[in-house]
Write an enzyme that holds these catalytic residues in place. Sequence first.
Site, mmCIF file in Angstrom:
data_model
loop_
_atom_site.group_PDB
_atom_site.id
_atom_site.type_symbol
_atom_site.label_atom_id
_atom_site.label_comp_id
_atom_site.label_asym_id
_atom_site.label_seq_id
_atom_site.Cartn_x
_atom_site.Cartn_y
_atom_site.Cartn_z
ATOM 1 N N MET A 32 -36.147 -63.861 -1.152
ATOM 2 C CA MET A 32 -36.342 -62.525 -1.706
ATOM 3 C C MET A 32 -35.302 -61.584 -1.079
ATOM 4 O O MET A 32 -35.496 -60.379 -1.021
ATOM 5 C CB MET A 32 -37.763 -62.042 -1.431
ATOM 6 C CG MET A 32 -38.802 -62.927 -2.135
ATOM 7 S SD MET A 32 -40.306 -62.088 -2.582
ATOM 8 C CE MET A 32 -40.895 -61.568 -0.991
ATOM 9 N N LEU A 35 -31.570 -61.165 3.921
ATOM 10 C CA LEU A 35 -31.389 -62.435 4.629
ATOM 11 C C LEU A 35 -31.297 -62.231 6.142
ATOM 12 O O LEU A 35 -30.600 -61.337 6.610
ATOM 13 C CB LEU A 35 -30.122 -63.139 4.128
ATOM 14 C CG LEU A 35 -30.079 -63.444 2.630
ATOM 15 C CD1 LEU A 35 -28.792 -64.179 2.271
ATOM 16 C CD2 LEU A 35 -31.288 -64.263 2.179
ATOM 17 N N HIS A 36 -32.020 -63.069 6.866
ATOM 18 C CA HIS A 36 -31.963 -63.042 8.323
ATOM 19 C C HIS A 36 -31.667 -64.455 8.807
ATOM 20 O O HIS A 36 -31.507 -65.387 8.010
ATOM 21 C CB HIS A 36 -33.259 -62.488 8.925
ATOM 22 C CG HIS A 36 -34.495 -63.170 8.405
ATOM 23 N ND1 HIS A 36 -34.781 -64.496 8.657
ATOM 24 C CD2 HIS A 36 -35.506 -62.713 7.621
ATOM 25 C CE1 HIS A 36 -35.913 -64.817 8.080
ATOM 26 N NE2 HIS A 36 -36.380 -63.760 7.425
ATOM 27 N N HIS A 39 -33.346 -67.394 7.133
ATOM 28 C CA HIS A 39 -32.747 -67.831 5.855
ATOM 29 C C HIS A 39 -31.450 -68.592 6.125
ATOM 30 O O HIS A 39 -31.141 -69.568 5.457
ATOM 31 C CB HIS A 39 -32.395 -66.626 4.973
ATOM 32 C CG HIS A 39 -33.569 -65.827 4.526
ATOM 33 N ND1 HIS A 39 -33.824 -64.559 4.983
ATOM 34 C CD2 HIS A 39 -34.559 -66.118 3.649
ATOM 35 C CE1 HIS A 39 -34.914 -64.094 4.403
ATOM 36 N NE2 HIS A 39 -35.387 -65.021 3.596
ATOM 37 N N GLY A 156 -39.055 -72.363 4.263
ATOM 38 C CA GLY A 156 -39.321 -72.261 5.700
ATOM 39 C C GLY A 156 -40.746 -72.669 6.045
ATOM 40 O O GLY A 156 -41.689 -72.403 5.285
ATOM 41 N N LYS A 158 -42.370 -71.324 8.241
ATOM 42 C CA LYS A 158 -43.142 -70.129 8.620
ATOM 43 C C LYS A 158 -44.189 -69.841 7.550
ATOM 44 O O LYS A 158 -45.321 -69.496 7.854
ATOM 45 C CB LYS A 158 -42.240 -68.907 8.805
ATOM 46 C CG LYS A 158 -43.068 -67.710 9.259
ATOM 47 C CD LYS A 158 -42.249 -66.600 9.790
ATOM 48 C CE LYS A 158 -41.866 -65.609 8.747
ATOM 49 N NZ LYS A 158 -42.995 -64.905 8.136
ATOM 50 N N ASP A 159 -43.786 -69.994 6.272
ATOM 51 C CA ASP A 159 -44.742 -69.825 5.181
ATOM 52 C C ASP A 159 -45.366 -71.196 4.899
ATOM 53 O O ASP A 159 -45.126 -71.811 3.857
ATOM 54 C CB ASP A 159 -44.028 -69.286 3.943
ATOM 55 C CG ASP A 159 -43.432 -67.924 4.212
ATOM 56 O OD1 ASP A 159 -44.187 -66.997 4.525
ATOM 57 O OD2 ASP A 159 -42.194 -67.790 4.148
HETATM 58 O O1 PAF Z 1 -40.624 -67.269 0.644
HETATM 59 C C1 PAF Z 1 -40.110 -66.429 -0.123
HETATM 60 O O2 PAF Z 1 -39.176 -65.697 0.209
HETATM 61 C C2 PAF Z 1 -40.679 -66.284 -1.532
HETATM 62 O O3 PAF Z 1 -42.048 -66.457 -1.541
HETATM 63 C C3 PAF Z 1 -39.997 -67.201 -2.550
HETATM 64 C C4 PAF Z 1 -40.240 -68.665 -2.241
HETATM 65 C C5 PAF Z 1 -38.521 -66.908 -2.605
HETATM 66 C C6 PAF Z 1 -40.563 -66.952 -3.955
HETATM 67 O O4 PAF Z 1 -40.355 -65.645 -4.358
#
Ligand code: PAF
Length: 514
Positions: A32, A35-36, A39, A156, A158-159
Amino acid sequence: MVLLCKTINELRSQIAIHRYQHQHQIGLVPTMGALHQGHLSLIEQAIADNDIVVVSVFVNPLQFAPQEDLANYPRQLEQDLQICQELGVDLIFAPSPQEMNSGGDTEALNSTTAVIPPQNMTQALCGKYRPGHFTGVATIVTKLFNIIQPDKAYFGQKDAQQLAIIRRLIQDLHIPVEIIGCPIVREASGLALSSRNQYLKPIEREEAARIYSSLQKAKAAFYRGELKAIALINLVKQELSSVERVKIQYVDLIDPVNLQSLNQIEQQGLLAIAAYVGSTRLIDNIVLQKRQPIIAIDGPAGAGKSTVTRHVAHQLGLLYLDTGAMYRAVTWLVMQSKIAINDEPAIALLIQDISLKLTSPNAVNLPTVVHIDGQEVTNAIRTPEVTANVSAIAAQSKVRTKLVEMQQQWGKAGGLIAEGRDIGTSVFPDAELKIFLTATVAERAKRRWQDLQNQGRDDISIEQLALNIQQRDEQDSNRAIAPLKKADDAVELITDNLTIEEVIEKIIELYNQI
Ligand code: PAF
């Protein structure tokens, strides 16, 4: 040169050129934006594994509930473009919400075709507090997969809930993409990197770091034998109860694959937390895995890593995961098969289903016993001919991906020690003990000079050796594949004034404290 595509048609025609004209393998990093470093680690991995990398930058309205931070979510496309350009990304896909047909927010899910993940996965953890969020994520990720049709996609750890849901999604919908989960990247304080960290005031940032230390407390208890969910969860809660600005939303111990709550850890558990720090909602997690510990030893060339590793393995009865021997074994196989050393596609095919077995030798000064496809090759892989070709083989990303995959597979059982440049940062980021073994350039030059003297060679000066070592360090730290880097949670051992025995003793002492 990175190319920015704002429309689906534009992106598709670019991808078609790579896929059909050049047979390129395509990696996707969905983001989204904002970027850090987290990413960046996904993008670097994607670049190492694929011929072409697409980064999507799209703040997806469908995954924001009406009261959430959609309007304020950081948007910095120019800066993101710059970062991608520097990293060597090929394509950026930054569509408008209209282009993606994703206007509005989670309420708009009622008026679009949506991908709804299994309820028992979306109702766990964050799903309870963010209704519609994972349907929004699953919907957009499916659209991206359909538009780009990547070979591999990077997310990641993290999620962790998102990652588990996406793995399930591609399985249930038979989407032909390989999902690569990448380790959490943390600040030196332990705070997991997130675009939302930008919202934190300095004092909040400081206190937010306690979230990770609370998880670490639970991890330490787990290694001391605590397996019960209630006890591990309470430890986290207790640790954070005194932190003024951190308000826990949930702490849960779940199965990392199906996300169901656990009463106690049988094999592995994901300890996950969401907390408000001021008005910013942060998440973090750690995986608690029942296995014998792994020791990861990284450091520059000439710091004595391999001798130390062999001795520690021998003394602790751990398998020395001799990654060098693995690359040698593949090199030997390639040479046996009469495939050209630079024929990467043929080599990738050759090693697709190889079976490699490493066994600890009986004595510390003997080489690791190696079997490839059932045949013992312990000595055959150590000839000068193999030595001459091994670095060309080790530089091939498909070989590396395959061997790292095998190493991580062995790592599931634990009980091993490995040394290299990126063992603690990339191969075993969850190793229980990480050591960064180093010595000053002057010391390493002195040791190398002494070795050469002992071999009767006095044709090279200490100054020249120091220069060579310095250059090698620089190359190792900056190379695209497996760069040398100290993991944030590694213990640094500078060995200038230590004997080998003292270094070994120190590592065994640290191991006994795990
Ligand atoms: O993890 C994220 O940044 C978002 O949930 C993703 C996977 C890009 C979907 O919008």
